[in-house]
Enzyme design. Structure first.
Site, short mmCIF file in Angstrom:
data_model
loop_
_atom_site.label_atom_id
_atom_site.label_comp_id
_atom_site.label_asym_id
_atom_site.label_seq_id
_atom_site.Cartn_x
_atom_site.Cartn_y
_atom_site.Cartn_z
N GLU A 3 -0.51 -103.95 14.16
CA GLU A 3 -0.33 -104.58 15.47
C GLU A 3 0.63 -105.77 15.44
OE1 GLU A 3 -4.22 -105.38 17.09
OE2 GLU A 3 -4.73 -103.28 17.17
N GLU A 15 -6.44 -96.72 16.24
CA GLU A 15 -7.62 -97.50 16.66
C GLU A 15 -7.96 -97.17 18.11
OE1 GLU A 15 -7.68 -101.78 16.26
OE2 GLU A 15 -6.82 -101.65 14.25
O1 IFM Z 1 -10.84 -106.08 15.85
C1 IFM Z 1 -9.57 -105.78 16.31
C2 IFM Z 1 -8.71 -105.31 15.16
O2 IFM Z 1 -8.62 -106.24 14.14
C3 IFM Z 1 -7.31 -105.00 15.64
N1 IFM Z 1 -7.30 -104.18 16.81
C4 IFM Z 1 -8.19 -104.51 17.89
C5 IFM Z 1 -9.60 -104.72 17.37
C6 IFM Z 1 -10.54 -105.07 18.54
O3 IFM Z 1 -10.13 -106.25 19.16
#
Ligand code: IFM
Length: 440
Positions: free
Chosen positions: A167, A351
Site C-alpha cells: 500500500e 486484501e
Molecule cells: O490493517 C490494515 C493493513 O495493515 C493494511 N491494509 C488495510 C488493513 C485494515 O485497515
C-alpha cells in the site's frame, strides 16, 4: 454463505493475510526500534497509546497460527518481513535470529502445503532510517534494495511470490500528508517526496529481488472508489483529484511512466529534482499485481489549498471502521487495472475484509456481517472473472485480530479471534465458513 472453490476457475487461490508489526510482538527477538514505536509513544497518535510490543505474540505462536491456515483449507499465506527485525539499524548488521525466524516460517508454510506470499515492507521503518529522513530521503531506495537482497538471498528459493511494499499510498500520503500513520507528518513537500521515493524503492527492490533469483514478483496497491458527493462539476473534479493521488498515481508511475495530471497539479512543485528520469527504474516489469480493497469515499470540494477537497459521510451500511460497504468498487478496480494499466497480467485481491465489534463469546457468535461482506466481494470477483479480467486469487484480511495501527487493538478484522489478555486464538464463524467453502 460463501461461494465455494467450485465457483471459481481451476487453480484460483485463496489466502489469508497478516503483517509483521501487527502480529509478531516487535519488542522481542532482537528487532530494532521502528517509527511505529516512536509514533505510538507520542500522546494522541494511537488509541490508548498501544503499540506492537507483544501484539499476537506470533513470534512464539507461529506454528499454531500456520496450523490454523492449513486447517482453514487456505492455499496461500500473505505475510511480511519486518525490516527492523532483520536489520535492526536499517542498514548494516543483520539480526541472525530475525532472519532465522522468517526462514522457519517459510519452511513451516511449505511443510503444511501452503504457498508463502511475501511482502517485504508493511510499514515498520527502522527508527534510525526515520532519523535520516525516512521516505523523504532519496537514499531510502538503496537502503531498501539492500534489505530486499538480504531477504531474497535467504528466502527466495522457497517463496511463491514477493512484493516490495504494501500500500504505497499509506506509506506516502496517509503518513506524510494526513499524519494518521507514522511518522505522522502533515507536510506537502514531504508527501511529494515520499510519493515518488516509495516507487523508486519499489523499482530498486524488484531489481534486487530479481538479481537474487527470486521469481513471481508483484506490487500491491490499495484503492478506494472515489465517488463525487453530489452531481455538481465541482464535486466531480474533487473526486477526480482524490482518485488521481490515491488510486492512479502508483499504477501510472509503474505502468505508464508518468503521474496523473490532477495529482501533479498539487505535487509537482514539491517533487525532487530529476523525478522524470526515474521511470526506467520505477517501471520494472512485474509478474502480477495486487489490489487491496475495502470501501468507497464521497468527495466534495472544500475551501483551502490543493487538493481542496473533503470526505463527506455516505449512506451505505458501514463496518466497525466506519467504512461504507461498497462491493461494486472491487470489480470496478479489477476492471480498471486490466483495461488501463496491467493488461493480461494476473491480478490478485491481496486484501479484503471487515472489522466487526467484539461482542459475546467469539466461538459462538454468528459473525454474519463478516461472512456477508466477504461473500459480496467474492461475488464481484466472480463478476470480473466472467468479464474476462484475469483475477487469480483472493486473500482475506486478516487471519488474526491484530494491531490496527493508530486504532490500536480495538478494531477486529480477524477470521480468528485473539484475546489480547491471554493471547488465546478462537476461530470465528467466518473462519469456519472459509474452511467449509475451501474444502477439497
Ligand atoms: O490493517 C490494515 C493493513 O495493515 C493494511 N491494509 C488495510 C488493513 C485494515 O485497515
Amino acid at each position: 454463505m460463501l461461494p465455494t472453490r467450485k465457483d471459481f476457475p481451476e487453480g484460483f487461490l485463496f489466502g489469508a493475510a497478516t503483517s509483521a508489526y501487527q502480529i509478531e510482538g516487535h519488542a522481542r527477538g532482537g528487532a530494532g526500534r521502528t517509527h511505529w514505536d516512536d509514533f505510538a509513544a507520542t500522546p494522541g497518535n494511537v488509541v490508548n497509546a498501544e503499540n506492537g510490543d507483544l501484539a499476537c505474540d506470533h513470534l512464539t505462536r507461529w506454528a499454531g497460527d500456520l496450523d490454523l491456515l492449513a486447517q482453514g483449507n487456505f492455499d496461500v499465506y500473505r505475510f511480511s518481513t519486518s525490516w527492523a527485525r532483520v536489520i535492526p539499524e536499517g542498514r548494516g548488521a543483520v539480526n541472525a535470529a530475525g532472519l532465522d525466524f522468517y526462514d522457519r516460517l517459510v519452511d513451516g508454510l511449505l511443510a503444511r502445503g501452503l504457498k508463502p506470499a511475501l511482502t517485504l515492507y508493511h510499514w515498520e521503518l527502522p527508527s534510525p532510517l526515520a532519523d535520516a529522513g525516512g521516505w523523504r530521503n532519496r537514499d531510502i531506495a538503496g537502503w531498501f534494495a539492500d534489505f530486499a537482497e538480504v531477504i531474497g538471498r535467504r528466502l527466495g528459493d522457497r517463496l511463491w511470490s514477493a512484493a516490495p511494499i504494501n500500500e504505497p499510498w499509506c506509506v506516502a500520503w496517509l503518513s506524510h500528508f494526513l499524519g494518521h500513520h507514522a511518522p505522522g507528518l502533515r507536510d506537502i513537500r514531504a508527501t511529494a517526496r515520499a510519493m515518488h521515493h516509495v516507487l523508486l524503492a519499489h523499482g530498486r527492490a524488484i531489481q534486487a529481488l530479481r538479481g537474487a533469483g527470486v521469481g513471481n514478483l508483484g506490487a500491491v496497491f490499495n484503492f478506494e472508489r472515489a465517488l463525487p458527493a453530489d452531481d455538481s462539476p465541482e464535486a466531480a473534479r474533487a473526486a477526480a483529484t482524490y482518485d488521481a493521488y490515491y488510486n492512479r498515481w502508483f499504477l501510472s508511475g509503474i505502468f505508464r511512466r508518468a503521474y496523473p495530471a490532477e495529482a501533479l497539479a498539487g505535487l509537482e512543485p514539491h517533487l525532487p529534482a530529476g523525478w522524470q528520469d526515474d521511470f526506467d527504474t520505477i517501471a520494472q516489469p512485474l509478474d502480477w499485481c495486487g489490489a487491496n480493497y475495502y470501501t468507497c469515499k464521497r468527495i466534495a470540494p472544500a475551501p483551502g489549498p490543493w487538493p481542496a477537497l473533503a470526505e463527506v459521510e455516505g449512506p451505505l451500511p458501514k463496518t466497525d471502521m466506519g467504512w461504507e460497504i461498497h462491493p461494486e468498487g472491487l470489480s470496478f478496480f479489477l476492471r480498471r487495472m486490466r483495461d488501463d494499466y496491467t493488461g493480461e497480467l494476473p491480478l490478485y485481491v491481496t486484501e479484503n475484509g471487515m472489522a466487526a465489534p467484539d461482542e459475546g463469546d467469539p466461538g459462538n457468535r454468528p459473525d454474519e456481517d463478516r461472512i456477508a461482506y466477504v461473500a459480496a466481494h467474492l461475488a464481484e470477483v466472480r463478476r470480473a472473472i466472467a468479464e474476462g479480467v484475469p483475477v487469480r486469487g483472493y486473500f482475506c484480511w486478516s487471519l488474526l485480530d491484530n494491531y490496527e495501527w493508530a486504532l490500536g487493538y480495538g478494531k477486529r478484522f480477524g477470521l480468528v479471534h485473539v484475546d489480547f489478555a491471554t493471547l488465546k486464538r478462537t476461530p470465528k464463524a467466518s473462519y469456519h465458513a472459509f474452511a467449509r467453502a475451501l474444502a477439497r
